[in-house]
Design an enzyme around this catalytic site. Structure first.
Site, short mmCIF file in Angstrom:
data_model
loop_
_atom_site.label_atom_id
_atom_site.label_comp_id
_atom_site.label_asym_id
_atom_site.label_seq_id
_atom_site.Cartn_x
_atom_site.Cartn_y
_atom_site.Cartn_z
CG ASP A 229 -1.94 1.04 1.28
OD1 ASP A 229 -2.76 1.05 0.36
OD2 ASP A 229 -1.95 1.87 2.22
CD GLU A 288 -2.04 2.51 -3.66
OE1 GLU A 288 -3.11 3.07 -3.92
OE2 GLU A 288 -1.57 2.47 -2.50
C1 BGC Z 1 -5.60 2.22 -0.37
C2 BGC Z 1 -6.74 3.04 0.11
C3 BGC Z 1 -6.37 3.59 1.47
C4 BGC Z 1 -5.02 4.31 1.44
C5 BGC Z 1 -4.48 4.51 2.79
C6 BGC Z 1 -4.58 3.32 -0.57
O1 BGC Z 1 -3.72 3.14 -1.45
O2 BGC Z 1 -5.85 1.51 -1.55
O3 BGC Z 1 -7.94 2.35 0.14
O4 BGC Z 1 -7.34 4.48 1.89
O5 BGC Z 1 -4.09 3.59 0.71
O6 BGC Z 1 -4.05 3.29 3.32
#
Ligand code: BGC
Length: 549
Positions: A229, A288
């Protein structure tokens, strides 16, 4: 390329994958948002028993694995992205025994399991953050996070202002007072997201050691990989200086370069890659990395992550020229660093593609065509639960919205998170809940049953059928060696609106993005999103895979 040994799973049966590539290079991964997938205990929130019961459905799609968004213990301020125990299961979703059962069953069905790891921040309820609060200013405990003395608006008001001008991704300032009513504790803590999500201080080596243990815990269990993440944001600029502009964040972290893409972060992924490679089969790291393609590609250099999502199309409208430009940019990044794009058109943070591409019947047609195009492109593909059903974004009533982004003044992401419709009949929320149930955590709209799995399974023209067939053909093309891990994509636009991606010699993906029909490129059509209506022509909003040789 030399043929890797077939992937066995810790003594279990071999999991599928082409003989000439690492499994993830050809993979289609299905993203499960557990709270909206299937509710096994009737409390209105999806859970692990619900997912276990529906695993055969996921296997029937022919995908290679599942990425599950967080189910670890959490106060659920950000629907699980505020983790208070990285190595547990929140009772809302079940137990660790449920997870172990899930993993075993998934593997027996040939499905890998990827989990979400959230290393940028934890929950403010995490014991280490609670200890840091209690230990007070200047303590070693506080060095695990970013606790900083506030600035003062005048001699009478010590530390009444946050330490710098950074804005939270969810809106508002990125700082909160550690102890709001205290005269002695004048520190603030940093949270790039909500106040319930304090950022870890990755400049403290103890944080790296802590996460290594977390990774080992899940890898030792047999989890096949991790989605990381906000992978580009772990390190903040030394000294936490003011950003050049404190304007509201409009595009994630990208408007503040001081919290994003700091060079030190790469060392984290090198360490994680070394760890992933200690396992047999090696574990997958997918990031991500919300940066432009050339910067994101640096996270997939040979000794870092295996994959980073290619989100670029998500920001574009239905525009062949723009898509071709992005495709070309991604291809350049692939050539530079070797990792093929990891395609994604939807996830739990993004407006559903059927709505983005125009909504109604038009958007539905385009989303269907885009999905077919995506599955033919070189690289792996991630599809989000419900994308295979063509679900549109739901306009969730204001009173029912729970997304913290909405609460802090941003848009709501709830509309992409509405529970899946399994059955046409509206009882038990279209089969989302398996027992007599409390209302679902987000209301489902009128007509949701029209998209139900059950209904689409009986309709040979449904998006579900199409997606399943495309995935099956894609796998066959890999098995036959038509698709290979070395494939690149040459992108161009013909006739103003026909998007083309020439994949490896002899294979073409074409997507008709204009309002007029266009000449069908030469070759044998292997697959199309809609039947070809006229000889030699491709109708608007259709996509085809063409074999040229
Ligand atoms: C997740 C979100 C989240 C954020 C904070 C993002 O990249 O996919 O859903 O709110 O990270 O963790």
């Amino acid at each position: 390329m030399s043929a890797p040994a077939p992937a066995t799973h810790d003594g279990g049966a071999p999991l599928p994958g082409p003989a000439t590539a690492e499994w993830w290079q050809s993979a289609v991964i299905y993203q499960v948002y557990p709270r909206s997938f299937a509710d096994g205990n009737g409390d209105g929130v999806g859970d692990l028993p619900g997912l276990i019961a529906r695993l055969p459905y996921i296997a029937s799609l022919g995908v290679d694995g599942i990425w599950m968004t967080p189910f670890q213990p959490s106060p659920q301020v950000d629907q699980g992205y505020d983790v208070s125990d990285y190595c547990g299961v929140d009772p809302l979703f079940g137990t660790m025994e449920d997870f172990d059962r899930l993993l075993e069953l998934a593997h027996s069905l040939g499905l890998r399991i990827l989990l979400d790891v959230v290393p940028n921040h934890c929950s403010s309820e995490h014991p280490l953050f609670q200890q840091a609060l209690a230990a007070g200013p200047g303590s070693r405990e506080r060095e695990l996070f970013h606790f900083v003395e506030g600035r003062s608006s005048g001699p009478e008001s010590p530390s009444d202002l946050p330490p710098n001008n950074w804005q939270s991704v969810f809106g508002g300032q990125a700082w909160s007072r550690a102890t709001p009513d205290s005269d002695t504790d004048t520190e603030w803590y940093l949270h790039l997201f909500s106040a319930g999500q304090p950022d870890w201080n990755w400049r403290n080596p103890e944080v790296g050691d802590y996460f290594e243990d977390v990774l080992r815990f899940w890898f030792d269990k047999g989890v096949d990989g991790l989605r990381i993440d906000v992978a580009h944001a772990l390190f903040k600029a030394e000294g936490l200086p003011d950003a050049p502009s404190a304007s509201p964040v409009v595009d994630g972290l990208r408007s503040n370069p001081l919290v994003s893409d700091q060079e030190e972060v790469h060392e984290v992924y090198r360490r994680w890659r070394r760890l992933a490679e200690q396992y047999q089969p090696q574990r997958l790291l997918v990031g991500e990395v919300n940066l432009e393609p050339s910067r994101a590609a640096r996270y997939t250099r040979g000794d870092e992550m295996h994959q980073a999502f290619a989100f670029a199309f998500v920001r574009l409208g239905w525009d062949a020229v723009a898509w071709a430009a992005v495709g070309t940019e991604l291809e350049a990044a692939r050539t530079l660093h070797g990792a093929a794009p990891t395609w994604a058109l939807e996830n739990h943070d993004i407006v559903r593609s059927a709505t983005r591409f125009g909504g109604g019947r038009l958007g539905a047609r385009r989303a269907r065509a885009a999905l077919v195009a995506l599955l033919g492109l070189p690289g792996s593909a991630y599809i989000y639960q419900g994308q295979e059903l063509g679900l549109p974004e739901v306009d969730v009533p204001v009173d029912s919205r729970v997304d913290p982004m909405w609460a802090r003044g941003g848009v709501t992401r709830d509309g992409a998170r509405v529970p899946l419709p399994w059955a046409e009949n509206p009882s038990l929320t279209h089969g989302f809940s398996e027992r007599e149930a409390a209302g679902p955590w987000l209301p489902v709209p009128e007509g949701w049953g029209d998209y139900a799995v059950e209904r689409q399974q009986q309709d040979p023209h449904s998006v579900l059928h199409l997606a399943t067939q495309a995935i099956a053909l894609r796998r066959r093309l890999w098995d036959e060696g038509v698709f290979t891990a070395d494939d690149g994509g040459t992108w161009r636009v013909e006739e103003g609106t026909l998007l083309l991606c020439e994949r490896s010699p002899g294979f073409l993906v074409a997507l008709a993005m204009g309002a007029e029909r266009v000449k069908l490129p030469a070759g044998v059509v292997l697959f199309s999103a809609f039947p070809l209506a006229e000889d030699g022509w491709l109708q608007p909003d259709n996509a085809v895979w063409i074999r040229r040789d």
